[in-house]
Design a protein around this motif. Structure first.
Motif, PDB file in Angstrom:
ATOM      1  N   LEU A   1      -7.965  -6.724   1.990  1.00  0.00           N
ATOM      2  CA  LEU A   1      -6.542  -6.754   2.324  1.00  0.00           C
ATOM      3  C   LEU A   1      -6.345  -7.016   3.805  1.00  0.00           C
ATOM      4  O   LEU A   1      -7.040  -6.437   4.645  1.00  0.00           O
ATOM      5  CB  LEU A   1      -5.884  -5.407   1.988  1.00  0.00           C
TER       6      LEU A   1
ATOM      7  N   ARG B   1      -0.181  -1.378 -10.671  1.00  0.00           N
ATOM      8  CA  ARG B   1      -0.525  -0.328  -9.713  1.00  0.00           C
ATOM      9  C   ARG B   1      -2.005   0.004  -9.875  1.00  0.00           C
ATOM     10  O   ARG B   1      -2.459   0.229 -10.986  1.00  0.00           O
ATOM     11  CB  ARG B   1       0.332   0.904  -9.953  1.00  0.00           C
TER      12      ARG B   1
ATOM     13  N   ILE C   1       0.875  -1.167   0.000  1.00  0.00           N
ATOM     14  CA  ILE C   1       0.000   0.000   0.000  1.00  0.00           C
ATOM     15  C   ILE C   1       0.912   1.217   0.000  1.00  0.00           C
ATOM     16  O   ILE C   1       1.721   1.379   0.910  1.00  0.00           O
ATOM     17  CB  ILE C   1      -0.904  -0.003   1.249  1.00  0.00           C
TER      18      ILE C   1
ATOM     19  N   CYS D   1       0.987  -5.613   2.831  1.00  0.00           N
ATOM     20  CA  CYS D   1      -0.348  -6.165   3.035  1.00  0.00           C
ATOM     21  C   CYS D   1      -0.431  -7.512   2.331  1.00  0.00           C
ATOM     22  O   CYS D   1       0.430  -7.857   1.528  1.00  0.00           O
ATOM     23  CB  CYS D   1      -1.422  -5.225   2.506  1.00  0.00           C
TER      24      CYS D   1
ATOM     25  N   THR E   1      -2.479   3.885  -3.338  1.00  0.00           N
ATOM     26  CA  THR E   1      -2.199   3.044  -4.502  1.00  0.00           C
ATOM     27  C   THR E   1      -1.823   1.655  -4.020  1.00  0.00           C
ATOM     28  O   THR E   1      -0.935   1.504  -3.176  1.00  0.00           O
ATOM     29  CB  THR E   1      -1.051   3.636  -5.347  1.00  0.00           C
ATOM     30  N   LEU E   2      -2.504   0.648  -4.528  1.00  0.00           N
ATOM     31  CA  LEU E   2      -2.163  -0.741  -4.241  1.00  0.00           C
ATOM     32  C   LEU E   2      -1.193  -1.202  -5.315  1.00  0.00           C
ATOM     33  O   LEU E   2      -1.487  -1.115  -6.506  1.00  0.00           O
ATOM     34  CB  LEU E   2      -3.413  -1.623  -4.256  1.00  0.00           C
TER      35      LEU E   2
ATOM     36  N   VAL F   1      -3.113  -9.545  -0.053  1.00  0.00           N
ATOM     37  CA  VAL F   1      -4.322  -9.362  -0.858  1.00  0.00           C
ATOM     38  C   VAL F   1      -5.186 -10.607  -0.755  1.00  0.00           C
ATOM     39  O   VAL F   1      -4.719 -11.725  -0.964  1.00  0.00           O
ATOM     40  CB  VAL F   1      -3.960  -9.073  -2.334  1.00  0.00           C
TER      41      VAL F   1
END
Length: 66
Positions: free
Chosen positions: A23, A45, A2, A11, A36-37, A13
């Motif tokens: 998450l 992204r 993250i 994290c 932004t993941l 997912v």
């Protein structure tokens, strides 16, 4: 990962779909509503926003890029 404001938080997912994901995080309250993941395996992204927080999990919706 993250990413927000120059920070990166690890994290895990879970339950990913085209619309969003769940998450696992170490602290759901240290993460801002928008971030932004980054999927580290393939470098994708995804701009995202938090839609729920519970215990050590957050639910996110992917934001559409304009």
């Amino acid at each position: 990962m993250i990413e927000f404001g120059g920070n990166a938080v690890p994290c895990i997912v879970r339950n990913v779909s085209e619309a969003g994901a769940s998450l696992n995080v170490t602290s759901p309250f240290a993460i801002p509503d928008f971030f932004t993941l980054v999927l580290t395996l393939d470098g994708q992204r995804h701009p995202a926003r938090i839609i729920w927080r519970k215990d050590m999990q957050i639910g996110i919706a992917f934001e559409l890029a304009l």
